[in-house]
Write a protein that holds these residues in place. Structure first.
Motif, PDB file in Angstrom:
ATOM      1  N   ILE A 278       3.788 -48.667   3.153  1.00  0.00           N
ATOM      2  CA  ILE A 278       4.793 -48.122   4.153  1.00  0.00           C
ATOM      3  C   ILE A 278       5.177 -46.787   3.925  1.00  0.00           C
ATOM      4  O   ILE A 278       4.842 -45.869   4.717  1.00  0.00           O
ATOM      5  CB  ILE A 278       5.890 -49.111   4.479  1.00  0.00           C
ATOM      6  N   LEU A 279       5.386 -46.639   2.689  1.00  0.00           N
ATOM      7  CA  LEU A 279       6.108 -45.137   2.309  1.00  0.00           C
ATOM      8  C   LEU A 279       4.736 -44.179   2.334  1.00  0.00           C
ATOM      9  O   LEU A 279       4.903 -43.126   2.811  1.00  0.00           O
ATOM     10  CB  LEU A 279       6.602 -45.331   0.947  1.00  0.00           C
ATOM     11  N   ILE A 280       3.560 -44.683   1.854  1.00  0.00           N
ATOM     12  CA  ILE A 280       2.531 -43.623   2.090  1.00  0.00           C
ATOM     13  C   ILE A 280       2.091 -43.437   3.413  1.00  0.00           C
ATOM     14  O   ILE A 280       1.787 -42.198   3.668  1.00  0.00           O
ATOM     15  CB  ILE A 280       1.234 -44.365   1.334  1.00  0.00           C
ATOM     16  N   LEU A 281       1.745 -44.560   4.513  1.00  0.00           N
ATOM     17  CA  LEU A 281       1.647 -44.290   5.686  1.00  0.00           C
ATOM     18  C   LEU A 281       2.454 -43.497   6.404  1.00  0.00           C
ATOM     19  O   LEU A 281       2.262 -42.428   7.133  1.00  0.00           O
ATOM     20  CB  LEU A 281       1.421 -45.548   6.442  1.00  0.00           C
ATOM     21  N   THR A 282       3.808 -43.634   6.025  1.00  0.00           N
ATOM     22  CA  THR A 282       4.811 -42.671   6.817  1.00  0.00           C
ATOM     23  C   THR A 282       4.622 -41.433   6.471  1.00  0.00           C
ATOM     24  O   THR A 282       4.935 -40.508   7.338  1.00  0.00           O
ATOM     25  CB  THR A 282       6.248 -43.320   6.450  1.00  0.00           C
ATOM     26  N   ARG A 283       4.437 -41.041   5.075  1.00  0.00           N
ATOM     27  CA  ARG A 283       4.294 -39.646   4.664  1.00  0.00           C
ATOM     28  C   ARG A 283       3.176 -39.189   5.240  1.00  0.00           C
ATOM     29  O   ARG A 283       3.091 -37.966   5.739  1.00  0.00           O
ATOM     30  CB  ARG A 283       4.189 -39.774   3.118  1.00  0.00           C
ATOM     31  N   LEU A 284       2.088 -39.730   5.500  1.00  0.00           N
ATOM     32  CA  LEU A 284       0.896 -39.389   5.932  1.00  0.00           C
ATOM     33  C   LEU A 284       0.968 -39.011   7.368  1.00  0.00           C
ATOM     34  O   LEU A 284       0.716 -37.833   8.111  1.00  0.00           O
ATOM     35  CB  LEU A 284      -0.406 -40.360   6.013  1.00  0.00           C
ATOM     36  N   VAL A 285       1.724 -39.876   8.207  1.00  0.00           N
ATOM     37  CA  VAL A 285       1.930 -39.682   9.689  1.00  0.00           C
ATOM     38  C   VAL A 285       2.842 -38.528   9.740  1.00  0.00           C
ATOM     39  O   VAL A 285       2.824 -37.612  10.926  1.00  0.00           O
ATOM     40  CB  VAL A 285       2.529 -40.967  10.419  1.00  0.00           C
ATOM     41  N   ALA A 286       4.019 -38.259   9.024  1.00  0.00           N
ATOM     42  CA  ALA A 286       4.788 -37.197   9.182  1.00  0.00           C
ATOM     43  C   ALA A 286       4.441 -35.856   9.300  1.00  0.00           C
ATOM     44  O   ALA A 286       4.765 -35.203   9.655  1.00  0.00           O
ATOM     45  CB  ALA A 286       5.915 -37.407   8.091  1.00  0.00           C
ATOM     46  N   THR A 287       3.095 -35.658   8.575  1.00  0.00           N
ATOM     47  CA  THR A 287       2.641 -34.532   8.351  1.00  0.00           C
ATOM     48  C   THR A 287       1.857 -34.126   9.720  1.00  0.00           C
ATOM     49  O   THR A 287       1.680 -32.801   9.984  1.00  0.00           O
ATOM     50  CB  THR A 287       1.339 -34.331   7.253  1.00  0.00           C
ATOM     51  N   LEU A 288       1.678 -34.912  10.780  1.00  0.00           N
ATOM     52  CA  LEU A 288       1.293 -34.928  12.009  1.00  0.00           C
ATOM     53  C   LEU A 288       2.178 -34.426  13.275  1.00  0.00           C
ATOM     54  O   LEU A 288       1.740 -34.306  14.017  1.00  0.00           O
ATOM     55  CB  LEU A 288       0.369 -35.830  12.439  1.00  0.00           C
ATOM     56  N   GLY A 289       3.465 -34.468  12.764  1.00  0.00           N
ATOM     57  CA  GLY A 289       4.315 -33.890  13.765  1.00  0.00           C
ATOM     58  C   GLY A 289       5.341 -34.948  14.291  1.00  0.00           C
ATOM     59  O   GLY A 289       4.997 -36.197  13.906  1.00  0.00           O
ATOM     60  N   ALA A 421      -4.157 -46.106   0.097  1.00  0.00           N
ATOM     61  CA  ALA A 421      -3.822 -45.022  -0.782  1.00  0.00           C
ATOM     62  C   ALA A 421      -5.014 -44.227  -0.745  1.00  0.00           C
ATOM     63  O   ALA A 421      -5.035 -42.873  -0.756  1.00  0.00           O
ATOM     64  CB  ALA A 421      -3.326 -45.385  -2.055  1.00  0.00           C
ATOM     65  N   LEU A 422      -6.191 -44.509  -1.143  1.00  0.00           N
ATOM     66  CA  LEU A 422      -7.594 -43.813  -1.259  1.00  0.00           C
ATOM     67  C   LEU A 422      -8.030 -43.300  -0.122  1.00  0.00           C
ATOM     68  O   LEU A 422      -8.294 -41.934   0.205  1.00  0.00           O
ATOM     69  CB  LEU A 422      -8.622 -44.801  -1.885  1.00  0.00           C
ATOM     70  N   GLY A 423      -7.940 -44.068   1.231  1.00  0.00           N
ATOM     71  CA  GLY A 423      -8.182 -43.606   2.291  1.00  0.00           C
ATOM     72  C   GLY A 423      -7.102 -42.666   3.009  1.00  0.00           C
ATOM     73  O   GLY A 423      -7.824 -41.638   3.521  1.00  0.00           O
ATOM     74  N   GLY A 424      -5.944 -42.899   2.512  1.00  0.00           N
ATOM     75  CA  GLY A 424      -4.929 -41.906   3.107  1.00  0.00           C
ATOM     76  C   GLY A 424      -5.276 -40.374   2.362  1.00  0.00           C
ATOM     77  O   GLY A 424      -5.132 -39.407   3.104  1.00  0.00           O
ATOM     78  N   ALA A 425      -5.598 -40.413   1.010  1.00  0.00           N
ATOM     79  CA  ALA A 425      -5.741 -39.167   0.144  1.00  0.00           C
ATOM     80  C   ALA A 425      -7.067 -38.630   0.916  1.00  0.00           C
ATOM     81  O   ALA A 425      -6.957 -37.345   0.977  1.00  0.00           O
ATOM     82  CB  ALA A 425      -6.050 -39.406  -0.915  1.00  0.00           C
ATOM     83  N   LEU A 426      -8.046 -39.296   1.260  1.00  0.00           N
ATOM     84  CA  LEU A 426      -9.221 -38.458   1.961  1.00  0.00           C
ATOM     85  C   LEU A 426      -8.959 -37.845   3.315  1.00  0.00           C
ATOM     86  O   LEU A 426      -9.310 -36.854   3.877  1.00  0.00           O
ATOM     87  CB  LEU A 426     -10.396 -39.583   2.058  1.00  0.00           C
ATOM     88  N   LEU A 427      -8.187 -38.725   4.205  1.00  0.00           N
ATOM     89  CA  LEU A 427      -7.727 -38.110   5.458  1.00  0.00           C
ATOM     90  C   LEU A 427      -6.937 -37.049   5.433  1.00  0.00           C
ATOM     91  O   LEU A 427      -6.964 -36.164   6.269  1.00  0.00           O
ATOM     92  CB  LEU A 427      -7.162 -39.453   6.134  1.00  0.00           C
ATOM     93  N   SER A 428      -5.973 -37.062   4.402  1.00  0.00           N
ATOM     94  CA  SER A 428      -5.279 -35.898   4.225  1.00  0.00           C
ATOM     95  C   SER A 428      -5.873 -34.708   3.779  1.00  0.00           C
ATOM     96  O   SER A 428      -5.667 -33.772   4.284  1.00  0.00           O
ATOM     97  CB  SER A 428      -4.016 -36.195   3.205  1.00  0.00           C
ATOM     98  N   TYR A 429      -6.875 -35.031   3.004  1.00  0.00           N
ATOM     99  CA  TYR A 429      -7.760 -33.745   2.498  1.00  0.00           C
ATOM    100  C   TYR A 429      -8.441 -33.341   3.803  1.00  0.00           C
ATOM    101  O   TYR A 429      -8.659 -32.110   3.772  1.00  0.00           O
ATOM    102  CB  TYR A 429      -8.735 -34.393   1.266  1.00  0.00           C
ATOM    103  N   TRP A 430      -8.954 -34.108   4.614  1.00  0.00           N
ATOM    104  CA  TRP A 430      -9.904 -33.816   5.801  1.00  0.00           C
ATOM    105  C   TRP A 430      -9.146 -33.350   6.820  1.00  0.00           C
ATOM    106  O   TRP A 430      -9.445 -32.897   7.833  1.00  0.00           O
ATOM    107  CB  TRP A 430     -10.740 -34.871   5.953  1.00  0.00           C
ATOM    108  N   GLN A 431      -7.732 -33.348   6.814  1.00  0.00           N
ATOM    109  CA  GLN A 431      -6.868 -33.106   7.695  1.00  0.00           C
ATOM    110  C   GLN A 431      -7.220 -33.764   9.264  1.00  0.00           C
ATOM    111  O   GLN A 431      -7.393 -33.310  10.262  1.00  0.00           O
ATOM    112  CB  GLN A 431      -6.789 -31.640   8.070  1.00  0.00           C
ATOM    113  N   SER A 432      -7.289 -34.878   9.070  1.00  0.00           N
ATOM    114  CA  SER A 432      -7.698 -35.970  10.122  1.00  0.00           C
ATOM    115  C   SER A 432      -6.830 -36.197  11.044  1.00  0.00           C
ATOM    116  O   SER A 432      -5.438 -36.048  10.856  1.00  0.00           O
ATOM    117  CB  SER A 432      -8.192 -37.399   9.514  1.00  0.00           C
ATOM    118  N   PRO A 433      -7.127 -36.341  12.131  1.00  0.00           N
ATOM    119  CA  PRO A 433      -6.212 -36.659  13.429  1.00  0.00           C
ATOM    120  C   PRO A 433      -5.350 -37.960  13.191  1.00  0.00           C
ATOM    121  O   PRO A 433      -5.962 -38.764  12.501  1.00  0.00           O
ATOM    122  CB  PRO A 433      -6.932 -36.410  14.743  1.00  0.00           C
TER     123      PRO A 433
END
Length: 469
Positions: A278-289, A421-433
């Protein structure tokens, strides 16, 4: 403690009504028993979830910093409940039900006392940990300023009551292990109601009471769980229950502690994985606004209400599976596990498809902002279809605890965490929607459910034994 005369199979009189074969949990139709057990659990779990929502509404009256503070402290409150009620609680129910399935009530009584001491010890440990390091943990999550101060104010009071939370959930698990779902469910419902009333009264200052703010809301939960702990302790000590809590007459024995901890301690890894996911996903989504985060929050709030459904069905399967394992009825144990999994999957998948096709049915309860509604719809479109697989994995997690096999679902949770975790790292690197992150949520649920099924299929649950005459 095997020398104790069993209530189910006394060797002297051979009374058939007391034999394991006469136990309805070992002979009755599985689905009706499962549904009868699940309903009171579901009511109690939903009441607990609604109590948390009521607390949030009280805190909202203190302003935005208090709401932000509640968001900081909530993962640690949730982690405590998941570990005490689900993970270690599942280990307790498993040990008790396997003892009863083997016809050894004396051993079940001894296990209840050992479970109590485990609960007290872990409750005290969690209290000390959070009182000393809670502010640091919440600061690491990003808390600062007034939000952090409000979170600390709540936590300082709430975690003083950790031992009461652990006692309530531990003793509830003992009773569930005996096949009694009514008493723990009614108790947890009463605790949730008392928490709502006392938290509101002390936090908001109803009537002549002073307004204690965040500390008062937290104090309501502490007092409610104290009352619940005292009641369950009294109930198990009174002779009214199938299990007797004989604290003074029971000496601690390492083998009984191990019987509980070898399942419960391993199972405690799963809540840690869930919170980290949950914390990883929340951190990922938080970067999108803000809009993306708000939509994600609405979706996860729905999951907070769906999880108790899978929890209720899964917990209901623990005594069915555990007693069957104890009696050597391996085929019946597996049938109970798959039946519970089918029920949980069907219910959660139905609800998931509803919010996938009509997301505003849920989202419009919280906002009318078009951008937030669109974000929530995107989340539910990608996550909703996989709710059934999430329920499948969660139900089988509890059934595995009943069989005394906790490691399989933990491996499945690890796979889900790695995917996120791994998918999130890739999506963050690619700045995915945002939709790609939401799809990752669904993929994680699918991996969890399907891998749990595969692992349980290949894991032996013991050898069948001939039924006793």
């Amino acid at each position: 403690m095997r020398r104790a005369v069993s209530e189910f199979n006394p060797p002297q009189n051979g009374n058939p009504t007391n034999s394991p074969a006469a136990n309805p949990l070992l002979t009755g139709p599985i689905l009706p028993i499962l549904l009868r057990f699940s309903l009171p659990n579901m009511v109690a779990m939903l009441a607990t979830a609604l109590a948390a929502i009521a607390e949030t509404s009280y805190v909202g009256q203190f302003g935005a910093p208090a709401l932000a503070g509640m968001a900081l402290v909530f993962p640690f409150v949730m982690l405590q409940n998941m570990m005490s009620a689900g993970a270690m609680g599942g280990g307790v129910s498993s040990a008790v039900s396997r003892a009863l399935g083997a016809g050894d009530v004396g051993r079940a009584n001894v296990l209840a006392v050992h479970a109590l001491w485990i609960g007290i010890t872990l409750g005290l440990f969690y209290m000390v940990l959070m009182e000393l390091l809670g502010p640091t943990f919440m600061a690491i999550l990003g808390g600062k300023g007034e939000a952090l101060a409000q979170a600390v104010a709540y936590g300082e009071v709430a975690f003083v009551g950790s031992v009461f939370v652990w006692i309530v959930n531990t003793l509830s698990s003992v009773i569930r292990g005996s096949g009694n779902m009514k008493v723990p469910s009614v108790t947890l419902f009463a605790v949730a109601l008392a928490q709502v009333l006392m938290g509101g009264a002390l936090g908001l200052g109803w009537g002549p009471l002073p307004q204690w703010g965040m500390r008062g809301v937290a104090a309501g939960g502490v007092l409610a769980n104290l009352c619940g702990a005292l009641f369950l302790w009294s109930y198990l000590s009174s002779g009214r229950a199938k299990i007797q809590l004989q604290v003074r007459r029971t000496t601690l024995d390492r083998k009984h502690l191990i019987d509980i901890l070898r399942v419960g301690a391993v199972a405690c890894i799963s809540p840690l994985q869930t919170v980290l996911t949950i914390l990883i996903l929340t951190r990922l989504v938080a970067t999108l606004g803000t809009q993306a985060l708000a939509g994600y929050g609405i979706g996860t709030r729905l999951e907070f209400l769906l999880v108790p459904i899978a929890f209720a069905v899964g917990v209901a399967s623990v005594p069915l599976v555990g007693m069957a394992i104890g009696a050597g009825q391996i085929a019946r144990a597996r049938k109970a596990a798959w039946t519970a999994a089918a029920v949980a999957t069907a219910v959660l998948e139905s609800l998931g498809l509803i919010v996938t096709l009509a997301p505003d049915v849920w989202s419009s309860l919280y906002t009318q902002d078009p951008s937030v509604l669109a974000s929530a719809a995107s989340y539910l479109m990608w996550a909703g279809p996989f709710y059934g697989l999430f329920g499948l994995g969660l139900s089988l997690y509890f059934s595995s605890l009943g069989a005394g096999k906790a490691i399989g679902p933990v491996i499945a949770g690890t796979l889900r965490l790695l995917v996120v975790a791994l998918g999130g790292a890739l999506l963050s690197y690619w700045q995915s929607p945002a939709w790609m992150i939401f799809a990752l949520v669904g993929a994680g649920m699918a991996v969890y459910g399907l891998s749990t099924v595969w692992i349980i299929k290949i894991t032996p649950w013991g050898e069948a034994t001939r039924p006793r005459e």
